[in-house]
Design a protein around this motif. Structure first.
Motif, mmCIF file in Angstrom:
data_model
loop_
_atom_site.group_PDB
_atom_site.id
_atom_site.type_symbol
_atom_site.label_atom_id
_atom_site.label_comp_id
_atom_site.label_asym_id
_atom_site.label_seq_id
_atom_site.Cartn_x
_atom_site.Cartn_y
_atom_site.Cartn_z
ATOM 1 N N ASP A 154 50.804 47.562 36.584
ATOM 2 C CA ASP A 154 51.205 46.328 37.261
ATOM 3 C C ASP A 154 50.005 45.817 38.031
ATOM 4 O OD1 ASP A 154 52.801 44.272 38.176
ATOM 5 O OD2 ASP A 154 53.938 45.484 39.590
ATOM 6 N N TYR A 155 49.728 44.519 37.911
ATOM 7 C CA TYR A 155 48.582 43.979 38.628
ATOM 8 C C TYR A 155 48.800 42.484 38.858
ATOM 9 C CZ TYR A 155 43.833 43.005 40.103
ATOM 10 O OH TYR A 155 42.745 42.632 40.839
ATOM 11 N N VAL A 156 48.862 42.097 40.116
ATOM 12 C CA VAL A 156 48.947 40.692 40.498
ATOM 13 C C VAL A 156 47.972 40.490 41.650
ATOM 14 C CG1 VAL A 156 50.414 38.865 41.455
ATOM 15 C CG2 VAL A 156 51.377 40.521 39.835
ATOM 16 N N PHE A 157 47.024 39.584 41.469
ATOM 17 C CA PHE A 157 46.113 39.227 42.553
ATOM 18 C C PHE A 157 46.336 37.760 42.859
ATOM 19 C CE2 PHE A 157 41.645 38.054 43.943
ATOM 20 C CZ PHE A 157 41.848 38.463 45.244
ATOM 21 N N ASP A 158 47.053 37.490 43.937
ATOM 22 C CA ASP A 158 47.442 36.147 44.338
ATOM 23 C C ASP A 158 46.582 35.725 45.526
ATOM 24 O OD1 ASP A 158 48.709 33.818 45.278
ATOM 25 O OD2 ASP A 158 50.687 34.545 44.692
ATOM 26 N N THR A 159 45.615 34.852 45.276
ATOM 27 C CA THR A 159 44.700 34.427 46.343
ATOM 28 C C THR A 159 45.377 33.459 47.314
ATOM 29 O OG1 THR A 159 43.834 32.671 44.913
ATOM 30 C CG2 THR A 159 42.628 34.755 44.958
ATOM 31 N N ILE A 160 46.427 32.770 46.854
ATOM 32 C CA ILE A 160 47.126 31.818 47.713
ATOM 33 C C ILE A 160 48.074 32.542 48.664
ATOM 34 C CG2 ILE A 160 48.744 29.865 47.743
ATOM 35 C CD1 ILE A 160 47.450 29.079 45.007
ATOM 36 N N ASN A 161 48.793 33.541 48.149
ATOM 37 C CA ASN A 161 49.723 34.316 48.972
ATOM 38 C C ASN A 161 49.407 35.806 48.784
ATOM 39 O OD1 ASN A 161 51.793 35.429 50.401
ATOM 40 N ND2 ASN A 161 53.423 34.311 49.357
ATOM 41 N N PRO A 162 48.435 36.331 49.542
ATOM 42 C CA PRO A 162 47.992 37.716 49.359
ATOM 43 C C PRO A 162 49.086 38.769 49.476
ATOM 44 C CG PRO A 162 46.521 36.551 50.846
ATOM 45 C CD PRO A 162 47.688 35.654 50.601
ATOM 46 N N LYS A 163 50.163 38.488 50.195
ATOM 47 C CA LYS A 163 51.251 39.464 50.334
ATOM 48 C C LYS A 163 51.990 39.686 49.014
ATOM 49 C CE LYS A 163 50.826 40.943 54.446
ATOM 50 N NZ LYS A 163 50.440 42.319 54.651
ATOM 51 N N LYS A 164 51.804 38.801 48.048
ATOM 52 C CA LYS A 164 52.397 38.982 46.721
ATOM 53 C C LYS A 164 51.487 39.810 45.808
ATOM 54 C CE LYS A 164 55.278 34.858 46.614
ATOM 55 N NZ LYS A 164 55.582 33.610 45.896
ATOM 56 N N SER A 165 50.278 40.075 46.256
ATOM 57 C CA SER A 165 49.334 40.847 45.454
ATOM 58 C C SER A 165 49.756 42.308 45.400
ATOM 59 C CB SER A 165 47.924 40.745 46.037
ATOM 60 O OG SER A 165 47.458 39.419 45.963
ATOM 61 N N LYS A 166 49.566 42.940 44.229
ATOM 62 C CA LYS A 166 49.928 44.348 44.070
ATOM 63 C C LYS A 166 49.175 44.933 42.885
ATOM 64 C CE LYS A 166 54.001 42.933 41.489
ATOM 65 N NZ LYS A 166 55.452 43.006 41.365
#
Length: 174
Positions: free
Chosen positions: A81-93
């Protein structure tokens, strides 16, 4: 309309691309959708890819958040699983599966901004980070971990209690 379409296509490509291989020694392969791909420097990695190294081989992987993972000889790493969300970092994992071998990790932005969402799973334990640089060896005999900077915690399979390992310590778990 063309701009909107370009943004949509760019977003889809960015979601598929989670990182790339930046250095290789020896034979390295990527298992993707039941296909074995010979990896090379610059190979793009996607979600669910399995990176495998052969004997006397290793690979350096740089993920989009600047996490680097080096995998040693006869090692297997899965991008679960990999999500890098620069707009909402708390969604990154990020969740990686490590089957066998040796790996070294230096965490990037996900590890710094959202520590609880960065995990590495092995057959015997789950490893979480505390903004760190660490090395792990997984073998049929157990797991060995050493922390060079920061701290990690791991939860042995079948347990709910996390064990903390601080900078400068090495632990062997059978």
């Amino acid at each position: 309309m063309k701009t909107l379409l370009l943004l949509l296509i760019s977003s889809i490509i960015t979601l598929a691309n989670v990182g790339k291989i930046t250095a290789i020694k020896g034979e390295v392969y990527i298992d993707r959708d039941s296909k074995k791909i010979v990896a090379s420097v610059g190979s793009i990695l996607q979600l669910k890819d399995v990176i495998k190294t052969e004997n006397k081989s290793k690979a350096l992987i740089l993920f989009n958040d600047k996490t680097s993972i080096t995998i040693g000889k006869k090692s297997t790493l899965t991008v679960e699983d990999y999500v890098f969300d620069t707009i909402n970092p708390k969604k990154s994992k990020a969740t990686f599966g490590f089957g066998q071998g040796v790996f070294r990790t230096i965490t990037g932005k996900i590890g710094k901004l959202n520590k609880d969402k960065f995990k590495i799973k092995t057959s015997t334990a789950s490893i979480g980070i505390r903004g760190t640089n660490f090395i792990v060896k997984v073998s049929p005999d157990g797991i060995q971990m050493g922390v060079q900077d920061g701290a990690i915690f791991f939860v042995p399979k079948g347990s709910t209690q996390a064990i903390d390992i601080q900078k400068g310590f090495k632990v062997t778990f059978d």
